[in-house]
Design a protein around this motif. Structure first.
Motif, PDB file in Angstrom:
ATOM      1  N   TRP A  70      27.468  29.577  33.419  1.00  0.00           N
ATOM      2  CA  TRP A  70      28.367  30.649  33.845  1.00  0.00           C
ATOM      3  C   TRP A  70      27.608  31.522  34.828  1.00  0.00           C
ATOM      4  N   VAL A  71      28.151  31.668  36.025  1.00  0.00           N
ATOM      5  CA  VAL A  71      27.427  32.339  37.102  1.00  0.00           C
ATOM      6  C   VAL A  71      28.317  33.401  37.752  1.00  0.00           C
ATOM      7  N   MET A  72      27.724  34.566  38.003  1.00  0.00           N
ATOM      8  CA  MET A  72      28.384  35.628  38.759  1.00  0.00           C
ATOM      9  C   MET A  72      27.776  35.628  40.155  1.00  0.00           C
ATOM     10  N   MET A  73      28.633  35.796  41.167  1.00  0.00           N
ATOM     11  CA  MET A  73      28.167  35.827  42.549  1.00  0.00           C
ATOM     12  C   MET A  73      28.658  37.095  43.225  1.00  0.00           C
ATOM     13  N   ILE A  74      27.865  37.592  44.138  1.00  0.00           N
ATOM     14  CA  ILE A  74      28.268  38.733  44.953  1.00  0.00           C
ATOM     15  C   ILE A  74      28.095  38.323  46.406  1.00  0.00           C
ATOM     16  N   GLU A  75      29.180  38.481  47.181  1.00  0.00           N
ATOM     17  CA  GLU A  75      29.130  38.106  48.588  1.00  0.00           C
ATOM     18  C   GLU A  75      30.186  38.874  49.375  1.00  0.00           C
ATOM     19  N   LYS A  76      29.998  38.930  50.682  1.00  0.00           N
ATOM     20  CA  LYS A  76      30.964  39.611  51.547  1.00  0.00           C
ATOM     21  C   LYS A  76      32.344  39.001  51.367  1.00  0.00           C
ATOM     22  N   LYS A  77      33.363  39.831  51.551  1.00  0.00           N
ATOM     23  CA  LYS A  77      34.744  39.376  51.361  1.00  0.00           C
ATOM     24  C   LYS A  77      35.103  38.190  52.241  1.00  0.00           C
ATOM     25  N   GLU A  78      34.578  38.141  53.448  1.00  0.00           N
ATOM     26  CA  GLU A  78      34.966  37.071  54.374  1.00  0.00           C
ATOM     27  C   GLU A  78      34.163  35.783  54.191  1.00  0.00           C
ATOM     28  N   THR A  79      33.235  35.739  53.235  1.00  0.00           N
ATOM     29  CA  THR A  79      32.400  34.556  53.029  1.00  0.00           C
ATOM     30  C   THR A  79      33.240  33.385  52.530  1.00  0.00           C
ATOM     31  N   LYS A  80      33.132  32.263  53.233  1.00  0.00           N
ATOM     32  CA  LYS A  80      33.855  31.051  52.832  1.00  0.00           C
ATOM     33  C   LYS A  80      33.118  30.370  51.692  1.00  0.00           C
ATOM     34  N   HIS A  81      33.865  29.833  50.760  1.00  0.00           N
ATOM     35  CA  HIS A  81      33.328  29.213  49.551  1.00  0.00           C
ATOM     36  C   HIS A  81      32.215  28.215  49.847  1.00  0.00           C
ATOM     37  N   THR A  82      32.466  27.259  50.713  1.00  0.00           N
ATOM     38  CA  THR A  82      31.461  26.242  51.037  1.00  0.00           C
ATOM     39  C   THR A  82      31.063  26.316  52.515  1.00  0.00           C
ATOM     40  N   GLY A  83      31.030  27.540  53.037  1.00  0.00           N
ATOM     41  CA  GLY A  83      30.659  27.727  54.438  1.00  0.00           C
ATOM     42  C   GLY A  83      31.625  26.977  55.345  1.00  0.00           C
ATOM     43  N   ASP A  84      31.086  26.293  56.343  1.00  0.00           N
ATOM     44  CA  ASP A  84      31.921  25.524  57.275  1.00  0.00           C
ATOM     45  C   ASP A  84      32.171  24.095  56.788  1.00  0.00           C
ATOM     46  N   ILE A  85      31.644  23.752  55.620  1.00  0.00           N
ATOM     47  CA  ILE A  85      31.849  22.425  55.036  1.00  0.00           C
ATOM     48  C   ILE A  85      33.149  22.445  54.228  1.00  0.00           C
ATOM     49  N   VAL A  86      33.995  21.453  54.450  1.00  0.00           N
ATOM     50  CA  VAL A  86      35.230  21.336  53.666  1.00  0.00           C
ATOM     51  C   VAL A  86      35.105  20.096  52.792  1.00  0.00           C
ATOM     52  N   SER A  87      35.296  20.285  51.480  1.00  0.00           N
ATOM     53  CA  SER A  87      35.206  19.160  50.536  1.00  0.00           C
ATOM     54  C   SER A  87      36.301  19.302  49.481  1.00  0.00           C
ATOM     55  N   ASP A  88      36.306  18.390  48.515  1.00  0.00           N
ATOM     56  CA  ASP A  88      37.312  18.419  47.444  1.00  0.00           C
ATOM     57  C   ASP A  88      37.238  19.707  46.632  1.00  0.00           C
ATOM     58  N   ILE A  89      36.056  20.323  46.568  1.00  0.00           N
ATOM     59  CA  ILE A  89      35.907  21.513  45.722  1.00  0.00           C
ATOM     60  C   ILE A  89      36.098  22.825  46.482  1.00  0.00           C
ATOM     61  N   THR A  90      36.243  22.767  47.788  1.00  0.00           N
ATOM     62  CA  THR A  90      36.388  23.991  48.586  1.00  0.00           C
ATOM     63  C   THR A  90      37.634  24.762  48.162  1.00  0.00           C
ATOM     64  N   LYS A  91      37.470  26.061  47.925  1.00  0.00           N
ATOM     65  CA  LYS A  91      38.569  26.936  47.522  1.00  0.00           C
ATOM     66  C   LYS A  91      38.736  28.037  48.567  1.00  0.00           C
ATOM     67  N   SER A  92      39.979  28.267  48.968  1.00  0.00           N
ATOM     68  CA  SER A  92      40.268  29.356  49.908  1.00  0.00           C
ATOM     69  C   SER A  92      40.151  30.693  49.179  1.00  0.00           C
ATOM     70  N   LEU A  93      40.096  31.773  49.940  1.00  0.00           N
ATOM     71  CA  LEU A  93      40.081  33.097  49.310  1.00  0.00           C
ATOM     72  C   LEU A  93      41.341  33.327  48.481  1.00  0.00           C
ATOM     73  N   ASP A  94      42.488  32.854  48.966  1.00  0.00           N
ATOM     74  CA  ASP A  94      43.723  32.993  48.190  1.00  0.00           C
ATOM     75  C   ASP A  94      43.599  32.302  46.837  1.00  0.00           C
ATOM     76  N   GLU A  95      43.021  31.112  46.821  1.00  0.00           N
ATOM     77  CA  GLU A  95      42.836  30.383  45.560  1.00  0.00           C
ATOM     78  C   GLU A  95      41.857  31.117  44.640  1.00  0.00           C
ATOM     79  N   GLN A  96      40.857  31.748  45.219  1.00  0.00           N
ATOM     80  CA  GLN A  96      39.879  32.480  44.420  1.00  0.00           C
ATOM     81  C   GLN A  96      40.443  33.766  43.833  1.00  0.00           C
ATOM     82  N   LEU A  97      41.488  34.287  44.453  1.00  0.00           N
ATOM     83  CA  LEU A  97      42.112  35.526  43.972  1.00  0.00           C
ATOM     84  C   LEU A  97      43.101  35.275  42.827  1.00  0.00           C
ATOM     85  N   LYS A  98      43.479  34.035  42.580  1.00  0.00           N
ATOM     86  CA  LYS A  98      44.472  33.726  41.529  1.00  0.00           C
ATOM     87  C   LYS A  98      43.883  33.870  40.154  1.00  0.00           C
TER      88      LYS A  98
END
Length: 121
Positions: A93-121
């Motif tokens: 179980w991990v807590m992360m702190i990052e800027k609001k505009e930080t993309k989940h997997t940076g510029d890499i898109v994979s099966d696990i990449t989550k958008s900010l909208d998905e992270q807000l659900k």
């Protein structure tokens, strides 16, 4: 988003590994929680640092020439522009702190990449 909550209770709502959930915001930063198990993709955040804090379990952060092992209670800041890949043999179980505009997997898109909208659900 609330201004208070029980972190353990919130982790019990996380169903997928590598799927961060935004639980709070402080200034221009999001506070996120995620369950780690297995390997994430190599990625970087070109314009922002990312802090990892282990609530439960342990995991490794692979960097170019070193592996950082974090145990319960440990934290580590991956500086902006540094490629990294978290990996956890068992559930962590991990807590992360990052800027609001930080993309989940940076510029890499994979099966696990989550958008900010998905992270807000």
């Amino acid at each position: 988003m609330k201004n208070t909550g029980n972190v353990s209770d919130l982790f019990n709502l996380v169903e997928e590994y590598w799927s961060p959930k935004i639980i709070a915001e402080v200034n221009n930063e999001y506070i996120k929680i995620a369950k780690f198990k297995g390997e994430m993709v190599w990625h970087e955040h070109k314009n922002s640092d990312e802090m990892f804090y282990v609530i439960k379990g342990s995991f490794d952060i692979h960097l170019k020439n070193v592996i950082i092992t974090l145990n319960q209670g440990d934290f580590y800041v991956v500086k902006k522009g540094i490629k990294h890949k978290p990996e956890s043999k068992d559930e962590s179980w991990v807590m992360m702190i990052e800027k609001k505009e930080t993309k989940h997997t940076g510029d890499i898109v994979s099966d696990i990449t989550k958008s900010l909208d998905e992270q807000l659900k």
